[in-house]
Design a protein around this motif. Structure first.
Motif, PDB file in Angstrom:
ATOM      1  N   UNK A   1      23.439  46.946  37.307  1.00  0.00           N
ATOM      2  CA  UNK A   1      24.738  46.911  37.978  1.00  0.00           C
ATOM      3  C   UNK A   1      24.596  47.199  39.465  1.00  0.00           C
ATOM      4  N   UNK A   2      23.759  48.187  39.799  1.00  0.00           N
ATOM      5  CA  UNK A   2      23.552  48.516  41.203  1.00  0.00           C
ATOM      6  C   UNK A   2      22.919  47.355  41.953  1.00  0.00           C
ATOM      7  N   UNK A   3      21.922  46.719  41.336  1.00  0.00           N
ATOM      8  CA  UNK A   3      21.266  45.581  41.965  1.00  0.00           C
ATOM      9  C   UNK A   3      22.243  44.427  42.167  1.00  0.00           C
ATOM     10  N   UNK A   4      23.117  44.194  41.178  1.00  0.00           N
ATOM     11  CA  UNK A   4      24.101  43.114  41.286  1.00  0.00           C
ATOM     12  C   UNK A   4      25.056  43.357  42.444  1.00  0.00           C
ATOM     13  N   UNK A   5      25.468  44.626  42.614  1.00  0.00           N
ATOM     14  CA  UNK A   5      26.368  44.963  43.720  1.00  0.00           C
ATOM     15  C   UNK A   5      25.696  44.736  45.066  1.00  0.00           C
ATOM     16  N   UNK A   6      24.418  45.107  45.163  1.00  0.00           N
ATOM     17  CA  UNK A   6      23.704  44.933  46.426  1.00  0.00           C
ATOM     18  C   UNK A   6      23.491  43.459  46.743  1.00  0.00           C
ATOM     19  N   UNK A   7      23.120  42.686  45.731  1.00  0.00           N
ATOM     20  CA  UNK A   7      22.868  41.269  45.944  1.00  0.00           C
ATOM     21  C   UNK A   7      24.139  40.519  46.324  1.00  0.00           C
ATOM     22  N   UNK A   8      25.285  41.007  45.867  1.00  0.00           N
ATOM     23  CA  UNK A   8      26.548  40.322  46.143  1.00  0.00           C
ATOM     24  C   UNK A   8      26.952  40.455  47.601  1.00  0.00           C
ATOM     25  N   UNK A   9      26.370  41.401  48.315  1.00  0.00           N
ATOM     26  CA  UNK A   9      26.708  41.571  49.719  1.00  0.00           C
ATOM     27  C   UNK A   9      28.008  42.332  49.895  1.00  0.00           C
ATOM     28  N   UNK A  10      28.525  42.272  51.125  1.00  0.00           N
ATOM     29  CA  UNK A  10      29.759  42.970  51.462  1.00  0.00           C
ATOM     30  C   UNK A  10      30.885  41.961  51.647  1.00  0.00           C
ATOM     31  N   UNK A  11      32.098  42.488  51.786  1.00  0.00           N
ATOM     32  CA  UNK A  11      33.240  41.620  52.000  1.00  0.00           C
ATOM     33  C   UNK A  11      34.106  41.492  50.764  1.00  0.00           C
ATOM     34  N   UNK A  12      34.983  40.494  50.770  1.00  0.00           N
ATOM     35  CA  UNK A  12      35.952  40.346  49.691  1.00  0.00           C
ATOM     36  C   UNK A  12      36.132  38.893  49.283  1.00  0.00           C
TER      37      UNK A  12
END
Length: 214
Positions: free
Chosen positions: A25-36
Motif C-alpha cells: 500500500x505504501x509503495x502504491x501511494x508513492x508510485x501514484x505521485x502527488x496531486x488529485x
C-alpha cells in the motif's frame, strides 16, 4: 534458597502478511505521485448526474492546451509530442471504462445520439521533467506533471453534463520513486479514477465529492 520469578513481557508478533500488505500500500501511494483526481462536478451545480439513460460511450481525442503556451521551435516540438498524448489519454480512458462493463459499447468514434455519452476535454499541462534531477536533487527539481480537464457531454445536443479535473505531479522529495513517476503513469492513474467515477454514476451511486488525494 529464595527463588525469584522474573516475568518478561513479550510483544505480539505481527503476521508477515500484514507487513507485506502495508508495504504494498505504501509503495502504491508513492508510485501514484502527488496531486488529485477530483470527483465529478455536475455543470448544473448538483453533486451528481444520472448516467443511467446512456448505453454507449464515445471517447474523443483530447485537445492540446499545452503547446499554445510555447513559442518558436519549442512550440512546434511540444505540438508534435501532444499529438500523441491527446490520443493516448483518450485510448486509456476508453480501455478503462470498457473494463468496467457498465455500458453496452465504448468506442473512440461513431454516432452521437441521445443514448451516447461523449467524453473529451483538454490536456492543460504535460511535462516529462528530468528523472535524473528528481533522483539526485529532489525538492521539486525536474518534476513531472499531468493536468487535464475531462468533460462529459450529452450526445445529440452536446450539452455539458459535468467535468472532472486531474492534477498530478511527481513526489517533491525526489529519490528513486520520484524518478520513475512520469506523466504517462499519471495519465493511466487518472484514466482509472475517471472510469471508477463513471461506473458509480452509471450505477446511480453518486459521485465522490472529495478528491482522491495522493
Amino acid at each position: 534458597m529464595n527463588e525469584k520469578k522474573i516475568c518478561v513481557a513479550t510483544q505480539p508478533k505481527v503476521p508477515p502478511q500484514v507487513c507485506w500488505t502495508a508495504c504494498v500500500l505504501l509503495l502504491a501511494l508513492l508510485l501514484a505521485g502527488c496531486g488529485t483526481t477530483s470527483g465529478f462536478k455536475a455543470a448544473s451545480g448538483q453533486n451528481a448526474v444520472d448516467l443511467s439513460p446512456f448505453s454507449r460511450v464515445v471517447v474523443k481525442d483530447f485537445t492540446d492546451a499545452v503547446s499554445e503556451k510555447r513559442k518558436g521551435p519549442d512550440r512546434e516540438k511540444k505540438a508534435a509530442e501532444m499529438k500523441r498524448v491527446t490520443k493516448d489519454f483518450a485510448d486509456m480512458l476508453a480501455w478503462e471504462i470498457g473494463q468496467k462493463a457498465a455500458f453496452a459499447q465504448v468506442v473512440r468514434t461513431g454516432a452521437e445520439d441521445e443514448k451516447t455519452l461523449i467524453i473529451g476535454g483538454q490536456i492543460t499541462r504535460y511535462e516529462e521533467g528530468s528523472p535524473t534531477a528528481r533522483f539526485l536533487v529532489g525538492m521539486g527539481a525536474g518534476s513531472s506533471y499531468f493536468d487535464a480537464r475531462i468533460e462529459f457531454l450529452r450526445g445529440g445536443t452536446g450539452e455539458l453534463l459535468g467535468t472532472l479535473e486531474a492534477n498530478r505531479n511527481s513526489w517533491v522529495l525526489g529519490g528513486g520513486i520520484a524518478a520513475t513517476q512520469t506523466p504517462d503513469s499519471f495519465m493511466r492513474e487518472a484514466a482509472r479514477k475517471v472510469a471508477e467515477e463513471v461506473h458509480r454514476l452509471k450505477a446511480g451511486q453518486g459521485s465522490t465529492s472529495v478528491a482522491d488525494r495522493r
